[in-house]
Design a protein around this motif. Structure first.
Motif, mmCIF file in Angstrom:
data_model
loop_
_atom_site.group_PDB
_atom_site.id
_atom_site.type_symbol
_atom_site.label_atom_id
_atom_site.label_comp_id
_atom_site.label_asym_id
_atom_site.label_seq_id
_atom_site.Cartn_x
_atom_site.Cartn_y
_atom_site.Cartn_z
ATOM 1 N N ILE A 57 -33.819 6.348 21.686
ATOM 2 C CA ILE A 57 -33.084 7.618 21.585
ATOM 3 C C ILE A 57 -32.638 8.091 22.963
ATOM 4 O O ILE A 57 -31.527 8.576 23.135
ATOM 5 C CB ILE A 57 -33.960 8.672 20.872
ATOM 6 C CG1 ILE A 57 -34.131 8.288 19.397
ATOM 7 C CG2 ILE A 57 -33.372 10.064 21.010
ATOM 8 C CD1 ILE A 57 -35.235 9.048 18.677
ATOM 9 N N ARG A 58 -33.508 7.920 23.941
ATOM 10 C CA ARG A 58 -33.159 8.327 25.313
ATOM 11 C C ARG A 58 -32.071 7.448 25.911
ATOM 12 O O ARG A 58 -31.232 7.915 26.665
ATOM 13 C CB ARG A 58 -34.396 8.299 26.207
ATOM 14 C CG ARG A 58 -35.338 9.451 25.926
ATOM 15 C CD ARG A 58 -36.533 9.419 26.826
ATOM 16 N NE ARG A 58 -37.372 10.583 26.600
ATOM 17 C CZ ARG A 58 -38.621 10.665 26.989
ATOM 18 N NH1 ARG A 58 -39.185 9.666 27.644
ATOM 19 N NH2 ARG A 58 -39.314 11.757 26.735
ATOM 20 N N ARG A 111 -28.152 8.273 22.765
ATOM 21 C CA ARG A 111 -28.401 9.349 21.803
ATOM 22 C C ARG A 111 -27.721 9.077 20.459
ATOM 23 O O ARG A 111 -26.500 8.914 20.381
ATOM 24 C CB ARG A 111 -27.881 10.658 22.388
ATOM 25 C CG ARG A 111 -28.231 11.842 21.555
ATOM 26 C CD ARG A 111 -27.825 13.101 22.244
ATOM 27 N NE ARG A 111 -28.034 14.228 21.361
ATOM 28 C CZ ARG A 111 -27.656 15.439 21.626
ATOM 29 N NH1 ARG A 111 -27.056 15.702 22.766
ATOM 30 N NH2 ARG A 111 -27.868 16.396 20.781
#
Length: 86
Positions: free
Chosen positions: A61-62, A65
């Motif tokens: 996710i980092r 996004r």
């Protein structure tokens, strides 16, 4: 009549994102549920990523996004709330 959930999800994301390919991340420690999620929501033009490890999901996710994150609440050593805050 009710529209299938996959159609509703596709319409909502397509309208929101316009010309972008939607990316969905799903985190659940139960691998059987990951498979069911993919079977139900894998649609042409969508990128579905599933994770059973919270740390791997957070890293993904980092890095990039996603447009939608679906989290299990009870995870080994953490909760969905903690993952969302990370």
């Amino acid at each position: 009549t009710r529209l299938p959930q996959t159609l509703v999800l596709r319409c909502a994301l397509t309208k929101y994102l316009r010309h972008k390919v939607p990316r969905i991340v799903y985190l659940d420690d139960e691998t059987e549920l990951l498979e069911v999620f993919v079977d139900c929501f894998e649609l042409p033009g969508f990128i579905i990523e599933t994770y059973s490890d919270p740390q791997k999901a957070i890293a993904a996710i980092r890095r990039n996004r996603p447009d939608l994150v679906v989290l299990d609440y009870r995870l080994p050593g953490t909760t969905g709330d903690e993952v969302a805050l990370a």
